[in-house]
Write a protein that holds these residues in place. Structure first.
Motif, PDB file in Angstrom:
ATOM      1  N   ARG A   1       0.832  -1.209   0.000  1.00 54.20           N
ATOM      2  CA  ARG A   1       0.000   0.000   0.000  1.00 54.20           C
ATOM      3  C   ARG A   1       0.860   1.249   0.000  1.00 54.20           C
ATOM      4  O   ARG A   1       1.993   1.241   0.478  1.00 54.20           O
ATOM      5  CB  ARG A   1      -0.938   0.002   1.213  1.00 54.20           C
ATOM      6  N   ARG A   2       0.288   2.354  -0.514  1.00 52.05           N
ATOM      7  CA  ARG A   2       1.044   3.586  -0.689  1.00 52.05           C
ATOM      8  C   ARG A   2       0.785   4.605   0.414  1.00 52.05           C
ATOM      9  O   ARG A   2       1.649   5.386   0.767  1.00 52.05           O
ATOM     10  CB  ARG A   2       0.661   4.246  -2.010  1.00 52.05           C
ATOM     11  N   ASN A   3      -0.459   4.624   0.903  1.00 52.09           N
ATOM     12  CA  ASN A   3      -0.838   5.650   1.864  1.00 52.09           C
ATOM     13  C   ASN A   3      -0.311   5.284   3.249  1.00 52.09           C
ATOM     14  O   ASN A   3      -0.525   4.168   3.724  1.00 52.09           O
ATOM     15  CB  ASN A   3      -2.366   5.745   1.880  1.00 52.09           C
ATOM     16  N   ALA A   4       0.367   6.238   3.902  1.00 53.67           N
ATOM     17  CA  ALA A   4       0.975   5.934   5.197  1.00 53.67           C
ATOM     18  C   ALA A   4      -0.072   5.498   6.218  1.00 53.67           C
ATOM     19  O   ALA A   4       0.185   4.617   7.044  1.00 53.67           O
ATOM     20  CB  ALA A   4       1.739   7.143   5.709  1.00 53.67           C
ATOM     21  N   ILE A   5      -1.283   6.101   6.160  1.00 53.04           N
ATOM     22  CA  ILE A   5      -2.323   5.723   7.110  1.00 53.04           C
ATOM     23  C   ILE A   5      -2.740   4.268   6.899  1.00 53.04           C
ATOM     24  O   ILE A   5      -2.927   3.507   7.848  1.00 53.04           O
ATOM     25  CB  ILE A   5      -3.550   6.645   6.937  1.00 53.04           C
ATOM     26  N   VAL A   6      -2.874   3.874   5.625  1.00 53.73           N
ATOM     27  CA  VAL A   6      -3.295   2.500   5.336  1.00 53.73           C
ATOM     28  C   VAL A   6      -2.188   1.521   5.735  1.00 53.73           C
ATOM     29  O   VAL A   6      -2.454   0.458   6.299  1.00 53.73           O
ATOM     30  CB  VAL A   6      -3.662   2.362   3.846  1.00 53.73           C
ATOM     31  N   VAL A   7      -0.926   1.907   5.472  1.00 51.97           N
ATOM     32  CA  VAL A   7       0.196   1.067   5.900  1.00 51.97           C
ATOM     33  C   VAL A   7       0.125   0.844   7.403  1.00 51.97           C
ATOM     34  O   VAL A   7       0.270  -0.275   7.909  1.00 51.97           O
ATOM     35  CB  VAL A   7       1.537   1.728   5.504  1.00 51.97           C
ATOM     36  N   PHE A   8      -0.142   1.946   8.093  1.00 51.75           N
ATOM     37  CA  PHE A   8      -0.213   1.868   9.548  1.00 51.75           C
ATOM     38  C   PHE A   8      -1.374   0.984  10.000  1.00 51.75           C
ATOM     39  O   PHE A   8      -1.255   0.195  10.944  1.00 51.75           O
ATOM     40  CB  PHE A   8      -0.340   3.292  10.082  1.00 51.75           C
ATOM     41  N   MET A   9      -2.523   1.087   9.298  1.00 51.40           N
ATOM     42  CA  MET A   9      -3.665   0.233   9.637  1.00 51.40           C
ATOM     43  C   MET A   9      -3.314  -1.233   9.414  1.00 51.40           C
ATOM     44  O   MET A   9      -3.767  -2.114  10.153  1.00 51.40           O
ATOM     45  CB  MET A   9      -4.877   0.622   8.792  1.00 51.40           C
ATOM     46  N   CYS A  10      -2.504  -1.503   8.399  1.00 57.07           N
ATOM     47  CA  CYS A  10      -2.087  -2.887   8.159  1.00 57.07           C
ATOM     48  C   CYS A  10      -1.220  -3.397   9.309  1.00 57.07           C
ATOM     49  O   CYS A  10      -1.333  -4.566   9.698  1.00 57.07           O
ATOM     50  CB  CYS A  10      -1.340  -2.989   6.837  1.00 57.07           C
TER      51      CYS A  10
ATOM     52  N   VAL B   1      -0.504  -5.815  24.642  1.00 60.88           N
ATOM     53  CA  VAL B   1      -0.329  -5.479  23.231  1.00 60.88           C
ATOM     54  C   VAL B   1      -1.289  -4.365  22.835  1.00 60.88           C
ATOM     55  O   VAL B   1      -0.923  -3.429  22.123  1.00 60.88           O
ATOM     56  CB  VAL B   1      -0.534  -6.723  22.358  1.00 60.88           C
ATOM     57  N   MET B   2      -2.534  -4.447  23.326  1.00 62.53           N
ATOM     58  CA  MET B   2      -3.513  -3.410  22.969  1.00 62.53           C
ATOM     59  C   MET B   2      -3.071  -2.054  23.476  1.00 62.53           C
ATOM     60  O   MET B   2      -3.162  -1.045  22.772  1.00 62.53           O
ATOM     61  CB  MET B   2      -4.872  -3.754  23.570  1.00 62.53           C
ATOM     62  N   VAL B   3      -2.578  -2.004  24.738  1.00 64.52           N
ATOM     63  CA  VAL B   3      -2.166  -0.725  25.318  1.00 64.52           C
ATOM     64  C   VAL B   3      -0.998  -0.144  24.525  1.00 64.52           C
ATOM     65  O   VAL B   3      -0.985   1.037  24.159  1.00 64.52           O
ATOM     66  CB  VAL B   3      -1.781  -0.917  26.802  1.00 64.52           C
ATOM     67  N   VAL B   4      -0.017  -1.005  24.223  1.00 66.58           N
ATOM     68  CA  VAL B   4       1.146  -0.514  23.478  1.00 66.58           C
ATOM     69  C   VAL B   4       0.722  -0.068  22.083  1.00 66.58           C
ATOM     70  O   VAL B   4       1.202   0.946  21.570  1.00 66.58           O
ATOM     71  CB  VAL B   4       2.228  -1.597  23.428  1.00 66.58           C
ATOM     72  N   ALA B   5      -0.215  -0.814  21.470  1.00 67.64           N
ATOM     73  CA  ALA B   5      -0.676  -0.423  20.137  1.00 67.64           C
ATOM     74  C   ALA B   5      -1.347   0.948  20.186  1.00 67.64           C
ATOM     75  O   ALA B   5      -1.169   1.763  19.278  1.00 67.64           O
ATOM     76  CB  ALA B   5      -1.629  -1.471  19.587  1.00 67.64           C
ATOM     77  N   ALA B   6      -2.086   1.195  21.269  1.00 68.02           N
ATOM     78  CA  ALA B   6      -2.732   2.507  21.389  1.00 68.02           C
ATOM     79  C   ALA B   6      -1.684   3.606  21.488  1.00 68.02           C
ATOM     80  O   ALA B   6      -1.799   4.661  20.843  1.00 68.02           O
ATOM     81  CB  ALA B   6      -3.637   2.518  22.616  1.00 68.02           C
ATOM     82  N   ALA B   7      -0.620   3.356  22.276  1.00 65.85           N
ATOM     83  CA  ALA B   7       0.450   4.358  22.380  1.00 65.85           C
ATOM     84  C   ALA B   7       1.118   4.575  21.034  1.00 65.85           C
ATOM     85  O   ALA B   7       1.459   5.698  20.655  1.00 65.85           O
ATOM     86  CB  ALA B   7       1.483   3.900  23.410  1.00 65.85           C
ATOM     87  N   GLU B   8       1.249   3.472  20.282  1.00 66.44           N
ATOM     88  CA  GLU B   8       1.897   3.570  18.975  1.00 66.44           C
ATOM     89  C   GLU B   8       1.055   4.412  18.020  1.00 66.44           C
ATOM     90  O   GLU B   8       1.592   5.166  17.207  1.00 66.44           O
ATOM     91  CB  GLU B   8       2.072   2.153  18.428  1.00 66.44           C
ATOM     92  N   VAL B   9      -0.274   4.270  18.133  1.00 65.10           N
ATOM     93  CA  VAL B   9      -1.161   5.060  17.276  1.00 65.10           C
ATOM     94  C   VAL B   9      -0.922   6.547  17.515  1.00 65.10           C
ATOM     95  O   VAL B   9      -0.846   7.341  16.571  1.00 65.10           O
ATOM     96  CB  VAL B   9      -2.633   4.698  17.560  1.00 65.10           C
ATOM     97  N   VAL B  10      -0.789   6.935  18.792  1.00 64.71           N
ATOM     98  CA  VAL B  10      -0.604   8.346  19.125  1.00 64.71           C
ATOM     99  C   VAL B  10       0.646   8.885  18.433  1.00 64.71           C
ATOM    100  O   VAL B  10       0.622   9.924  17.762  1.00 64.71           O
ATOM    101  CB  VAL B  10      -0.503   8.514  20.654  1.00 64.71           C
TER     102      VAL B  10
ATOM    103  N   LEU C   1       0.308   8.677  14.355  1.00 68.15           N
ATOM    104  CA  LEU C   1      -0.536   9.690  13.726  1.00 68.15           C
ATOM    105  C   LEU C   1       0.085  11.067  13.858  1.00 68.15           C
ATOM    106  O   LEU C   1      -0.033  11.897  12.952  1.00 68.15           O
ATOM    107  CB  LEU C   1      -1.942   9.659  14.331  1.00 68.15           C
ATOM    108  N   ALA C   2       0.794  11.327  14.972  1.00 67.12           N
ATOM    109  CA  ALA C   2       1.461  12.622  15.117  1.00 67.12           C
ATOM    110  C   ALA C   2       2.508  12.794  14.019  1.00 67.12           C
ATOM    111  O   ALA C   2       2.593  13.859  13.388  1.00 67.12           O
ATOM    112  CB  ALA C   2       2.119  12.726  16.493  1.00 67.12           C
ATOM    113  N   ILE C   3       3.286  11.744  13.755  1.00 66.31           N
ATOM    114  CA  ILE C   3       4.327  11.855  12.719  1.00 66.31           C
ATOM    115  C   ILE C   3       3.696  12.015  11.348  1.00 66.31           C
ATOM    116  O   ILE C   3       4.111  12.848  10.535  1.00 66.31           O
ATOM    117  CB  ILE C   3       5.240  10.615  12.774  1.00 66.31           C
TER     118      ILE C   3
END
Lengths: 99, 554
Positions: free
Chosen positions: A24-33, A64-73, A76-78
Motif C-alpha cells: 500500500r502507498r498511503n501511510a495511514i493504510v500502511v499503519f492500519m495494516c 499489546v492493545m495498550v502498546v498499540a494505542a500508544a503507537e497510534v498516538v 498519527l502525530a508523525i
C-alpha cells in the motif's frame, strides 16, 4: 470446534497485514495494516491461552492493545507532521532520502 | 492436534478468585531504571509548570543528575545476580554492564543534545509539524542526494535576526524515556517485558528523529520511515512471542529454555512442536536484528541516521546499539542456547551479509552521516560475530566492542555537528575538502576517530575488532574471521578517503567552516576521543571488567 482454526485465521490475517504494509502507498493504510498484524497476533495469543490452559496469553493481549494505542498516538502525530508540510501522506512521495 | 486441553481449561476456570499474589519487587535492583524513568516523568511536569526562561537549564540539570545517580546505582548494584518482579527482570552482571554502558553513552548524548551555541535555539524545532520557514523547503528530491545533503544553503539566515529563539526542551524527557526503555530492555528476562521495553525505547526515538530544526522534510521523512518500519518489525517480534508462548506455555526466557531442553512443562501446557519453536524464534530474531540494524533488516539505518538531528543520530548509534545487542545476547545465551544448531548457521550468514553490505555500500557514500550509518551497519556485523559464538569470550568481546564503538561514534558525530555553513551542518563530504587548513584541531580529532573506525592499532577500534575476531576464532568460526578481516580492510577506504580529502584537497570557495561548539559538546567530543585512545592503549581494565561481567543469571 478446534482452536487450531483460530490459529490459521490469525496467521492469514497477519499475512494480509504484512502484504498490505508492503504494497500500500498511503501511510495511514500502511499503519492500519500494522494494526491488523497486531490484532492477528492478539488472536494467536488468546487462542494459545485457551489451548495451554493458562491466562498469560490473555493478559499479554491486553499489554499489546495498550502498546498499540500508544503507537497510534506517535504514528498519527508523525503522519500529521508530514501531511502538514507536504500535503500528502503517500509513502512514495517521501523519497528525498535515498542511496 | 489439540485434543488434550480439556483438563487444563477446567482447572483454569475453577481457580478461586483472590488467589493472586502480588509479586515481590526488589526496588534497589531496579533503581537505575526507576531513577531514569522518574526523571523522565518529572521532566514532563517541569515542561508544564516551570517558567519558559528557566526550562532548558532545569531539564538539562535534571537529565544529567538523573543519569549520574542512575550510574551510581548501577555501581552500587555491582555483583548482583538475581531476578525480581516474578522473574520478569534479571539484574545480573552482564545486564548491569550493559546498563552502565547505556548510562555513560547516554550522558554524552545528552551533552550533545544540550548544544546551543552552534545553532540558535538548539538543533531541535519547537513546532516540528509546520513547514520550515527558516529554510527553503523546496528540496523536493530535485537534486537527488546532493540537493538533499546541502538543502537550503541559502535560506538559513532568516531566523538569525530575532533576538530570542525559542528552544525545544521536550527532547530531554523524550531522551530519558528512551534511555529508561533501553535500561529495561537489556535486563528483561521475559519476552513480554522485553516487548514493552522495546516500545518504550522506540516510541520516543521515532519522535526525536522528526524534530530537526533544519532540513525538516528530511527529518520528518526519516521519522516516518523509522516509525513504519519499526512498527512492522515489532509486529514480527510479537508474533514470535505469541508462537513461543504456544510452544512453551510461558514467555519467560528460562521457561522457554527449559521447554527446549526437557519439553514443555505439563502445568503450563504448550506444544513441543518444532514448527512453533523455529517460527517463533526466527520472527523474534527478525524483530531484534531490525533494532540492531543488521542486514537484511538494515535499510532504515542510513535514511534515519541522515535525516535525524545529529545528536539523536549519536544517541541511536551508541545507546540503541548497546540495548539491541544486550537483548540479542540475553535471548540467545539464556533462552535459545540449546537450539543453537538450528539458528547459528542463519545468524552466521546474517553476520557475514551485514559486514559485507555495510562495508561495500560505505564506499559509495557522499554524505558523512550516511557514511557513518553504513559503518554502523558493518560494525553491527562485527559485533554479531562475537555474539554468535555463544562463548563467554564472545560475550565479553561483544560488551567491550559496544562500549568502544559507542565512544567512537558519539565523538565522530559530535565533530560532524561542528562543521557547518549558513544552512546548518555541511554533511556532504565534498564540503569537508581542505578542512585541515582552516581547522587543524578539528580535522585532527576527526582523523583520529576515522582511524579508530578503521581499526588502526593504538585506538579502541583495533582492540575491539581483535577481541571479537579472536573470540570467533576460538570458537572455530574461521569463516567469520576471514570475512570480518576483509570487510574491515574494505572499510578503511571510505574512512581514509575522507582523511585525504581533509588534508590533501584544496579548500573550495564554498567549503564548510568549523564553528566553535559550546562546552557540553566539547566535553562530549573530548571524552569520546580520550576513551577511544585509552581503550586502545590500555584496554586491560575494561576487558577484565567485561570478562568478569560476561555472565547472565539463568
Amino acid at each position: 470446534m478446534s482452536p487450531t482454526y483460530y490459529l490459521i485465521l490469525a496467521a492469514a490475517l497477519f499475512t494480509i497485514g504484512a502484504v498490505g504494509v508492503l504494497v500500500r502507498r498511503n501511510a495511514i493504510v500502511v499503519f492500519m495494516c500494522v494494526e491488523l498484524m497486531l490484532n492477528a497476533l492478539n488472536l494467536t495469543l488468546v487462542t494459545f491461552s485457551r489451548i495451554n490452559g493458562t491466562l498469560d496469553g490473555q493478559v499479554m493481549a491486553f499489554f499489546v492493545m495498550v502498546v498499540a494505542a500508544a503507537e497510534v498516538v506517535i504514528g498519527l502525530a508523525i503522519i500529521m507532521a508530514i501531511f502538514r508540510s507536504r500535503s500528502s501522506t503517500s509513502v512514495d512521495d517521501a523519497n528525498i532520502l535515498k542511496y | 492436534m489439540i485434543e488434550s486441553l480439556g483438563a487444563h481449561v477446567a482447572a483454569l476456570y475453577s481457580a478461586k478468585p483472590g488467589s493472586v499474589h502480588a509479586p515481590s519487587i526488589d526496588y534497589a535492583a531496579l533503581s537505575p531504571i526507576l531513577i531514569v524513568l522518574g526523571a523522565a516523568c518529572l521532566g514532563i511536569v517541569v515542561e508544564a509548570f516551570s517558567p519558559r526562561r528557566a526550562r532548558r537549564a532545569i531539564q538539562f540539570v535534571l537529565a544529567v543528575a538523573a543519569l549520574l545517580t542512575a550510574g551510581a546505582a548501577v555501581v552500587w548494584q555491582a555483583g548482583a545476580n538475581l531476578t525480581t518482579a516474578s522473574g520478569a527482570v534479571a539484574i545480573d552482571s552482564a545486564g548491569l554492564f550493559f546498563q552502565g554502558s547505556i548510562i555513560v553513552l547516554g550522558l554524552l548524548a545528552v551533552l550533545l543534545i544540550a548544544e546551543q551555541k552552534l545553532e540558535r535555539g538548539g538543533a531541535f524545532a519547537v513546532q516540528p509539524a509546520g513547514p520550515d520557514r527558516s529554510v527553503s523547503s523546496g528540496t523536493g528530491g530535485v537534486g537527488g542526494t546532493q540537493g538533499a545533503g546541502v538543502a537550503g544553503g541559502a535560506g538559513g539566515m532568516a531566523s538569525s535576526e530575532s533576538v530570542r529563539v525559542p528552544t525545544n526542551t521536550e527532547v530531554f524527557p523524550l531522551t530519558m524515556f528512551a534511555l529508561a526503555g533501553m535500561l529495561l530492555f537489556v535486563t528483561a528476562n521475559d519476552l513480554l517485558v522485553m516487548f514493552v521495553a522495546l516500545e518504550v525505547l522506540s516510541l520516543p526515538l521515532y519522535l526525536l528523529c522528526g524534530l530537526a530544526r533544519r532540513r525538516r522534510l528530511l527529518s520528518q521523512e526519516a521519522a516516518m520511515k523509522y516509525f513504519l518500519l519499526g512498527a512492522f518489525a515489532s509486529a514480527f517480534f510479537l508474533y514470535g512471542v505469541a508462537l513461543l508462548y504456544g510452544y512453551a506455555g510461558t514467555v519467560s526466557l528460562g521457561g522457554i529454555a527449559g521447554a527446549i531442553a526437557h519439553g514443555p512443562s505439563p502445568t503450563l501446557g504448550g506444544h513441543a512442536s518444532q514448527t512453533l519453536l523455529l517460527l517463533g524464534l526466527s520472527l523474534l530474531i527478525v524483530g531484534l536484528l531490525f533494532k540492531a540494524g543488521a542486514a537484511p533488516f538494515h535499510s532504515w539505518t542510513p535514511d534515519v541516521y541522515q535525516g535525524a538531528p545529529t545528536p539523536i543520530t549519536a544517541l541511536m548509534a551508541a545507546c540503541t546499539k548497546v540495548a539491541a545487542f544486550g537483548a540479542i545476547a540475553r535471548v540467545l545465551y539464556i533462552c535459545f542456547d540449546k537450539a543453537a544448531q538450528d539458528w547459528r548457521p542463519i545468524l552466521i550468514t546474517v553476520a557475514i551479509v551485514t559486514m559485507v553490505t555495510g562495508a561495500v555500500l560505505a564506499i559509495t557514500q557522499t554524505d558523512i552521516k550516511r557514511l557513518l550509518a553504513y559503518s554502523s551497519i558493518a560494525n553491527a556485523g562485527f559485533i554479531l560475530t562475537g555474539t554468535v559464538t555463544l562463548s563467554a569470550a564472545g560475550l565479553s568481546a561483544t560488551m567491550f566492542y559496544l562500549v568502544a564503538y559507542g565512544f567512537m561514534t558519539l565523538g565522530a558525530l559530535g565533530v560532524v555537528m561542528t562543521v557547518r555553513d549558513a544552512g546548518g551542518e555541511a554533511n556532504h563530504i565534498s564540503r569537508w575538502a581542505g578542512l585541515a587548513r582552516r581547522s587543524p584541531a578539528v580535522a585532527g580529532v576527526m582523523t583520529f576517530f576515522l582511524l579508530a573506525f578503521a581499526g588502526i592499532p593504538l585506538t579502541s577500534g583495533f582492540t575491539s575488532k581483535f577481541a571479537v575476531f579472536s573470540a570467533a576464532f576460538g570458537a572455530g568460526r574461521l569463516e567469520l574471521v576471514i570475512v570480518g578481516v576483509i570487510a574491515s580492510m574494505v572499510l578503511v577506504f571510505p574512512y581514509l578517503r575522507l582523511v585525504v580529502l581533509m588534508y590533501a584537497a584544496e579548500p573550495a570557495a564554498d567549503s564548510a567552516t568549523v564553528q566553535l561548539p559550546g562546552g557540553p559538546t566539547r566535553l562530549a567530543i573530548a571524552v569520546g576521543a580520550l576513551a577511544t585512545l585509552a581503550l586502545g592503549v590500555a584496554p586491560g581494565p575494561l576487558l577484565q571488567l567485561a570478562s568478569n561481567a560476561a555472565h547472565f543469571v539463568a
